[in-house]
Design a protein around this motif. Sequence first.
Motif, PDB file in Angstrom:
ATOM      1  N   LEU A 115       0.801  -1.222   0.000  1.00 59.58           N
ATOM      2  CA  LEU A 115       0.000   0.000   0.000  1.00 59.58           C
ATOM      3  C   LEU A 115       0.829   1.264   0.000  1.00 59.58           C
ATOM      4  CD1 LEU A 115      -2.643  -1.156   2.619  1.00 59.58           C
ATOM      5  CD2 LEU A 115      -2.893  -1.127   0.148  1.00 59.58           C
ATOM      6  N   GLY A 116       2.114   1.150   0.229  1.00 61.46           N
ATOM      7  CA  GLY A 116       2.965   2.331   0.239  1.00 61.46           C
ATOM      8  C   GLY A 116       3.614   2.533   1.583  1.00 61.46           C
ATOM      9  N   GLU A 117       4.582   3.402   1.591  1.00 59.06           N
ATOM     10  CA  GLU A 117       5.332   3.681   2.809  1.00 59.06           C
ATOM     11  C   GLU A 117       4.416   4.206   3.911  1.00 59.06           C
ATOM     12  OE1 GLU A 117       8.976   6.656   4.231  1.00 59.06           O
ATOM     13  OE2 GLU A 117       8.384   6.509   2.132  1.00 59.06           O
ATOM     14  N   SER A 118       4.541   3.627   5.111  1.00 58.67           N
ATOM     15  CA  SER A 118       3.818   4.018   6.331  1.00 58.67           C
ATOM     16  C   SER A 118       2.323   3.725   6.275  1.00 58.67           C
ATOM     17  CB  SER A 118       4.034   5.511   6.631  1.00 58.67           C
ATOM     18  OG  SER A 118       3.253   6.336   5.788  1.00 58.67           O
ATOM     19  N   VAL A 119       1.831   3.044   5.246  1.00 56.70           N
ATOM     20  CA  VAL A 119       0.418   2.682   5.164  1.00 56.70           C
ATOM     21  C   VAL A 119       0.284   1.190   5.435  1.00 56.70           C
ATOM     22  CG1 VAL A 119      -1.644   2.643   3.729  1.00 56.70           C
ATOM     23  CG2 VAL A 119       0.009   4.493   3.479  1.00 56.70           C
ATOM     24  N   VAL A 149      -4.633   7.203  -0.967  1.00 59.68           N
ATOM     25  CA  VAL A 149      -4.931   6.898  -2.367  1.00 59.68           C
ATOM     26  C   VAL A 149      -5.880   5.711  -2.462  1.00 59.68           C
ATOM     27  CG1 VAL A 149      -2.721   7.774  -3.233  1.00 59.68           C
ATOM     28  CG2 VAL A 149      -2.900   5.406  -2.506  1.00 59.68           C
ATOM     29  N   SER A 150      -6.419   5.517  -3.670  1.00 59.68           N
ATOM     30  CA  SER A 150      -7.215   4.334  -3.977  1.00 59.68           C
ATOM     31  C   SER A 150      -6.337   3.349  -4.737  1.00 59.68           C
ATOM     32  CB  SER A 150      -8.443   4.707  -4.816  1.00 59.68           C
ATOM     33  OG  SER A 150      -9.321   5.519  -4.072  1.00 59.68           O
ATOM     34  N   VAL A 151      -6.477   2.064  -4.405  1.00 60.11           N
ATOM     35  CA  VAL A 151      -5.648   1.022  -5.003  1.00 60.11           C
ATOM     36  C   VAL A 151      -6.547  -0.022  -5.641  1.00 60.11           C
ATOM     37  CG1 VAL A 151      -3.891  -0.738  -4.590  1.00 60.11           C
ATOM     38  CG2 VAL A 151      -3.866   1.380  -3.255  1.00 60.11           C
ATOM     39  N   LEU A 415      -2.587   8.933  -8.103  1.00 61.61           N
ATOM     40  CA  LEU A 415      -1.352   9.381  -7.470  1.00 61.61           C
ATOM     41  C   LEU A 415      -0.752   8.264  -6.620  1.00 61.61           C
ATOM     42  CD1 LEU A 415      -2.224  12.994  -6.268  1.00 61.61           C
ATOM     43  CD2 LEU A 415      -0.508  12.379  -7.964  1.00 61.61           C
ATOM     44  N   SER A 416       0.554   8.111  -6.708  1.00 59.08           N
ATOM     45  CA  SER A 416       1.239   7.133  -5.860  1.00 59.08           C
ATOM     46  C   SER A 416       1.612   7.779  -4.539  1.00 59.08           C
ATOM     47  CB  SER A 416       2.496   6.615  -6.567  1.00 59.08           C
ATOM     48  OG  SER A 416       3.465   7.654  -6.680  1.00 59.08           O
ATOM     49  N   MET A 417       1.972   6.954  -3.561  1.00 57.70           N
ATOM     50  CA  MET A 417       2.382   7.473  -2.260  1.00 57.70           C
ATOM     51  C   MET A 417       3.615   8.356  -2.404  1.00 57.70           C
ATOM     52  SD  MET A 417       0.187   6.284  -0.169  1.00 57.70           S
ATOM     53  CE  MET A 417       1.043   6.758   1.306  1.00 57.70           C
ATOM     54  N   ALA A 418       4.560   7.935  -3.234  1.00 55.28           N
ATOM     55  CA  ALA A 418       5.805   8.686  -3.390  1.00 55.28           C
ATOM     56  C   ALA A 418       5.554  10.084  -3.940  1.00 55.28           C
ATOM     57  CB  ALA A 418       6.769   7.922  -4.301  1.00 55.28           C
ATOM     58  N   GLU A 419       4.495  10.235  -4.742  1.00 50.77           N
ATOM     59  CA  GLU A 419       4.207  11.525  -5.363  1.00 50.77           C
ATOM     60  C   GLU A 419       3.521  12.500  -4.407  1.00 50.77           C
ATOM     61  OE1 GLU A 419       3.639  10.267 -10.043  1.00 50.77           O
ATOM     62  OE2 GLU A 419       2.031   9.832  -8.616  1.00 50.77           O
ATOM     63  N   MET A 420       3.184  12.040  -3.206  1.00 50.60           N
ATOM     64  CA  MET A 420       2.540  12.917  -2.223  1.00 50.60           C
ATOM     65  C   MET A 420       3.358  13.053  -0.948  1.00 50.60           C
ATOM     66  SD  MET A 420      -1.518  12.071  -2.552  1.00 50.60           S
ATOM     67  CE  MET A 420      -1.361  10.316  -2.252  1.00 50.60           C
ATOM     68  N   GLN A 421       4.599  12.632  -0.971  1.00 53.17           N
ATOM     69  CA  GLN A 421       5.431  12.685   0.219  1.00 53.17           C
ATOM     70  C   GLN A 421       6.651  13.568  -0.002  1.00 53.17           C
ATOM     71  OE1 GLN A 421       6.211   8.518   0.866  1.00 53.17           O
ATOM     72  NE2 GLN A 421       4.474   8.286   2.238  1.00 53.17           N
TER      73      GLN A 421
END
Length: 509
Positions: A115-119, A149-151, A415-421
């Motif tokens: 799910l992404g970093e820290s999720v 985000v939605s996955v 949007l990916s997790m990396a694109e919002m961090q």
Amino acid sequence: MTSEVRVPTLGESVTEATVATWFKKPGDSVAVDEMLCELETDKVTVEVPSPVAGTLADIVAAEGETVGVDALLANISEGDAAPAKSEAPKAVDAGAEDVKPRDAADDVDVMVPTLGESVSEATVSTWFKTVGDHVEADEMLCELETDKVSVEVPAPTSGTLTQIIAEEGSTVEANGKLAVISQSEGGSASKPADDTTEPKAGGQVPAPGNAPSGDVEDAPSAKKAMAEAGISRDQVTGTGRDGRVMKEDVAKAVAAGKNASKPAAAAPRAPSAPQDAAREERVKMTRLRQTIAKRLKDSQNTAAMLTTYNEVDMTEIMALRNEYKDLFLKKHGVKLGFMSFFTKACIHALNEVPEVNAEIDGTDVVYKNYVNMGIAAGTPTGLVVPVVKDAQAMSFADIEKEIGELGAKARDGKLSMAEMQGGTFTISNGGVYGSLMSSPILNPPQSGILGMHKIQDRPMAINGQVVIRPMMYLALSYDHRIVDGKGAVTFLVRVKEALEDPRRLLMDL
């Protein structure tokens, strides 16, 4: 032999929770790791799985009760064990003994993706397939919603969807099990153990669509669909567990024209009169909205937030943009907007007032020698802040292209997790919605956010003459713990100067 079901560890500094929903009732058969109930804390929702296979003997903590860590929730009798989930499911109707069990070796588990970093968890938002449907490899099975985000979850293989373990609305952990796909052509699909078509205790089968006497939580996607269609809960026949309304039930009701006039098929969900029920609607917040609310409130509670204002004459920027927009588009393949000017102006000001581009870490102040510019964007599901990384090294064209790409992903929920961090400063443009003045809230752990507003023609005194100029109010919210008033005002003045005379950006003045 009886096994106890107790409250699990709820997380750091969390000592109690409320029993939100029981998915099973005394007498129901349960399998190992099958969800028994859901607990709610002030931070997260926790699902409690069954530690053993057997029969739920009794429930000690009823729905609505507050329980502490390690408190007793229920007891499970292991004498009458339920079959393991990987075994061939039992058919409900007569003649079930003639159904050939499928080979468990042909089963493929559908797991929650990374799910992404820290999720660490997500909510099952929508199932696109139902039990018994044939699926192709990489075909979308369901959609998960995290606090960011939605996955979408694709099918890992072709076959028949034989079991849905995590229903719509349930919370799942990273790498948790969502469903089972059988690759065997003769594999028989099984409904979940608690499906309404399976006998309950006492051998009676409730009719599909009959709502229970108690209050049942409908699928979140169904609530959203009912709200969009403008129909009430009583106008939809639920086919889920215990009369739970699913998304497809709403679609059937709309298609059949049931929203015109249909007698209530179930007891009212609340004692209020029908005319009162039509005046209000209760919909559970999405995980994204919950996270937005929490982060914004945490920002107010943590930072010593203050806002300072100024206004900028947009005459020069608008003239420059009108003069070169066609050449800019022809050469770079992207339109020249205002955001690249504001981004450049902010970068220029951050170089002079570096504390606005810093953050507090314990008793330290961390100064950033780069600018990762967050661009707040409104989407149908809520506010997101994609980040333009290393904006200080980008040209006007690069900034416009990156903002355009990130904005398109935000609108599509891609949007990916990396694109919002990793953002160090944020720009929020409320002017696109007509806002004339506002006080933006900090995006922690950042120490500054610039609010743009509507460009409005106003009379201004210029060299002793009253002239009409396109003016915009600017607002800088900042963390007063590390940014002094002088620094905040200086930052805003530098942004104003750069925008009113864009040549200053070229001369680094």
